[in-house]
Scaffold this motif. Structure first.
Motif, short mmCIF file in Angstrom:
data_model
loop_
_atom_site.label_atom_id
_atom_site.label_comp_id
_atom_site.label_asym_id
_atom_site.label_seq_id
_atom_site.Cartn_x
_atom_site.Cartn_y
_atom_site.Cartn_z
N SER A 131 0.91 -1.25 -0.12
CA SER A 131 -0.09 0.15 -0.13
C SER A 131 0.92 1.02 -0.01
O SER A 131 0.21 2.35 -0.19
N ARG A 132 2.20 1.19 0.34
CA ARG A 132 3.02 2.27 0.25
C ARG A 132 4.16 2.14 -0.83
O ARG A 132 5.17 2.64 -0.56
N ASN A 133 3.65 1.33 -1.72
CA ASN A 133 4.57 1.03 -2.74
C ASN A 133 6.04 0.59 -2.39
O ASN A 133 7.21 0.85 -3.03
N SER A 134 6.23 -0.31 -1.56
CA SER A 134 7.27 -1.13 -1.04
C SER A 134 7.19 -2.49 -0.83
O SER A 134 5.96 -2.92 -0.54
N LEU A 135 8.16 -3.19 -0.42
CA LEU A 135 8.42 -4.67 -0.28
C LEU A 135 9.28 -4.83 1.00
O LEU A 135 10.55 -4.03 1.07
N ARG A 136 8.65 -5.43 1.93
CA ARG A 136 9.37 -5.51 3.36
C ARG A 136 9.37 -7.07 3.79
O ARG A 136 8.36 -7.69 3.80
N PHE A 137 10.72 -7.52 3.90
CA PHE A 137 10.70 -8.83 4.35
C PHE A 137 11.55 -8.96 5.87
O PHE A 137 12.31 -8.05 6.09
N GLU A 138 11.38 -10.18 6.55
CA GLU A 138 12.10 -10.13 7.68
C GLU A 138 12.68 -11.82 7.86
O GLU A 138 11.82 -12.58 7.62
N TYR A 139 13.85 -11.70 8.30
CA TYR A 139 14.38 -13.37 8.62
C TYR A 139 14.67 -13.18 10.25
O TYR A 139 15.40 -12.24 10.67
N GLU A 140 13.89 -14.24 10.80
CA GLU A 140 14.09 -14.19 12.46
C GLU A 140 14.83 -15.47 13.01
O GLU A 140 14.35 -16.51 12.50
#
Length: 278
Positions: free
Chosen positions: A33-42
């Motif tokens: 929705s904000r023109n971005s991609l976000r990933f996380e490794y934990e």
């Protein structure tokens, strides 16, 4: 201070809480929705503590007409007024019209973000709320990235100002036409900047495990940029202080912690002797 507080959350009381496996990969479903991609490794070092690596890339919809350099645009306007000579009053006042097809450059904002990326390294601490289904977590950490934007400066100068008079009528009173012509020079300087962004951040929220190996995070985050690149910046991780929420869906894998099994009840010997068979 945030790291010390969250590190103290792992108490012996929480030792029997069973978190998901040691590795988790998640994606932020609200990032699009904000023109971005976000990933996380934990990575979970144990059932209560761990580390996470976050990455986000954002592409902004920049306005058309941006370039890196200086551009000068010339345009002119003209109007013709009729004036009664003896009274020096307007008999008819004209309207400004452009001399040709040249027009002023369309207005652009002073700050035009293009793209940005950042990654963060966070310490993670969990506190159980409902066994194996719900947990509170906190993720203090650091972030570093890059921000790319155009800075626009405008300057308008008067390059020429001319008035020409023409006699229109002499009887019964003198009337003349005054043609007023002005030439403008509009100078636009656009500079492409690539600047680093870095600072402190903390995410906190609730983690829900609806089914085995699938988790849903409802989290909010605060980030403080140590050196903001622009006063008009509005993007997260670029402003001096940014507040944002996210919903992350994750998949866990790896070795699960051992589930303690209840001890079997002790067996009591039968006090009644067996009756011998005849």
């Amino acid at each position: 201070m945030l790291t010390l507080v969250t590190a103290c959350l792992g108490t012996p009381l929480c030792g029997q809480f069973l978190l998901p496996p040691s590795h988790r990969i998640s994606v932020d479903v609200l990032a699009l929705s904000r023109n971005s991609l976000r990933f996380e490794y934990e990575f979970g070092a144990d059932t209560l503590h761990g580390w996470s690596f976050q990455f986000e890339y954002r592409k902004n919809a920049a306005p058309a007409g941006l370039f890196n350099g200086i551009f000068n645009q010339y345009y002119g306007q003209r109007r013709t007024d009729t004036i009664v000579v003896w009274s020096n009053q307007y008999l008819n006042q004209g309207v400004w019209e452009y001399l040709d097809e040249n027009r002023p450059l369309p207005r652009l904002p002073e700050y035009n973000p293009v793209q940005s990326w950042w990654f963060g390294l966070n310490y993670t601490a969990h506190v159980p709320l409902l066994k194996r289904r719900l947990a509170f977590f906190a993720k203090p950490g650091l972030f570093y990235g890059n921000h790319r934007y155009y800075s626009v400066e405008e300057q308008l100068e008067l390059a020429g100002d001319y008035i020409f008079y023409d006699q229109v009528q002499t009887v019964p009173y003198a009337i003349r036409a005054a043609t007023h012509t002005v030439i403008y020079r509009q100078s636009r300087t656009m500079t492409l900047a690539n600047v680093p962004v870095y600072g402190l951040m903390i995410d906190a929220g609730l983690r829900w495990s609806p089914v085995s190996r699938v988790t849903v995070d409802f989290r909010g985050g605060v980030a403080m940029n140590i050196d903001p690149p622009h006063n008009n910046a509005a993007e997260a991780m670029v402003t001096p202080f940014a507040f944002a929420g996210s919903v992350q869906i994750g998949f866990t894998f790896g070795k699960k912690p051992l589930i303690p099994q209840p001890e079997p009840a002790p067996q009591t010997p039968d006090a009644t002797p067996a009756t011998p068979k005849s």
